[in-house]
Design an enzyme around this catalytic site. Sequence first.
Site, PDB file in Angstrom:
ATOM      1  CB  SER A 222       4.677  -1.565  12.287  1.00 38.60           C
ATOM      2  OG  SER A 222       4.285  -0.209  12.457  1.00 38.60           O
TER       3      SER A 222
ATOM      4  N   GLY B 214       2.113   2.448  10.807  1.00 36.25           N
ATOM      5  CA  GLY B 214       3.111   3.503  10.664  1.00 36.25           C
ATOM      6  C   GLY B 214       3.742   3.926  11.986  1.00 36.25           C
TER       7      GLY B 214
ATOM      8  CD  GLU C 169      -3.122   5.752   6.486  1.00 30.38           C
ATOM      9  OE1 GLU C 169      -3.015   5.783   5.251  1.00 30.38           O
ATOM     10  OE2 GLU C 169      -2.266   5.208   7.224  1.00 30.38           O
TER      11      GLU C 169
ATOM     12  CG  HIS D 181      -5.955   2.251   4.829  1.00 34.85           C
ATOM     13  ND1 HIS D 181      -5.567   3.197   5.757  1.00 34.85           N
ATOM     14  CD2 HIS D 181      -4.960   1.339   4.771  1.00 34.85           C
ATOM     15  CE1 HIS D 181      -4.380   2.860   6.221  1.00 34.85           C
ATOM     16  NE2 HIS D 181      -3.989   1.749   5.648  1.00 34.85           N
TER      17      HIS D 181
ATOM     18  CE  LYS E 109      -0.247   3.376   4.668  1.00 33.57           C
ATOM     19  NZ  LYS E 109      -0.285   3.547   6.113  1.00 33.57           N
TER      20      LYS E 109
ATOM     21  CG  ASN F 275      -1.700   1.249   1.415  1.00 36.67           C
ATOM     22  OD1 ASN F 275      -1.786   2.063   0.501  1.00 36.67           O
ATOM     23  ND2 ASN F 275      -2.288   1.423   2.597  1.00 36.67           N
TER      24      ASN F 275
ATOM     25  CD  GLU G  64      -3.856  -2.175   7.107  1.00 34.25           C
ATOM     26  OE1 GLU G  64      -2.748  -2.441   6.641  1.00 34.25           O
ATOM     27  OE2 GLU G  64      -4.474  -1.134   6.847  1.00 34.25           O
TER      28      GLU G  64
END
Length: 251
Positions: free
Chosen positions: A214, A174, A98, A96, A11, A9, A168
């Site tokens: 991560s 991250g 985000e 996702h 991003k 991904n 996730e």
Amino acid sequence: MRKNIVAGNWKMNTTVAEGVALAKEVNEALKAEKANCDVVICVPFTHLCPVAAVIDQTVLGLGAENCADHTSGAYTGEVSASMVASTTAKYVILGHSERRQYYGETSETLREKVALALANGLKPIFCIGEVLAERENGTYNEVVRRQVEEGLFNLSAEDFGKIILAYEPVWAIGTGKTATAEQAEDMHAFIRGVIAEKYGKEVAENTSILYGGSCKPSNAAELFAKPDVDGGLIGGASLKCADFMGIVKAF
Ligand code: PGA
């Protein structure tokens, strides 16, 4: 049986030139050394066509990171599932954290996106996961159950069979703070149980559930060794060919 999958991904990273170079490098690495799992890269919309032109999608799958919740028309700035499919991409990340957090995506909009992705022959990589407060107050199983039920359980068993799930935990994305392999396995087994309640054991057993947050070469093997962890959705470590391939080689 379900597939093992490592999906990148990217991003909002890389220029087109940088992205094309990275995709070429990953494609070459996979040609030199055959992977023991499916490998996919999900890239920004602007990168789909130029990346499609330089990779062999029988070796390296291609996907988008999102698609619109409408078919076409007056939705300035949006990119539809049919547009994504017209680039020859075969996958799309949906839901996702985000997108849920910064762009207000809800289960309702995600049901539309999933339906449009499937109608256009795209395989959704559907993301779920709890935030830190939900991990700490012990409600994480119920949060994830609700995300799966609300986002996907309107689907027929046949359509559900086309979904790839990605667990996730938001607190691990991250942050360098990976879930332990035990935490991941517990959640993945829980999710598989939720799927089995609705669609039966066979559908549940055939569903690929990826871990994301991560994931890196140093922890991928331990995570992927767990029976219910069927691969990874990789953010930061998918931006360097050596790191991404290190994770692919964990299978
Ligand atoms: P990360 O991101 O690997 O950089 O933690 C994973 C993701 O958000 O898909």
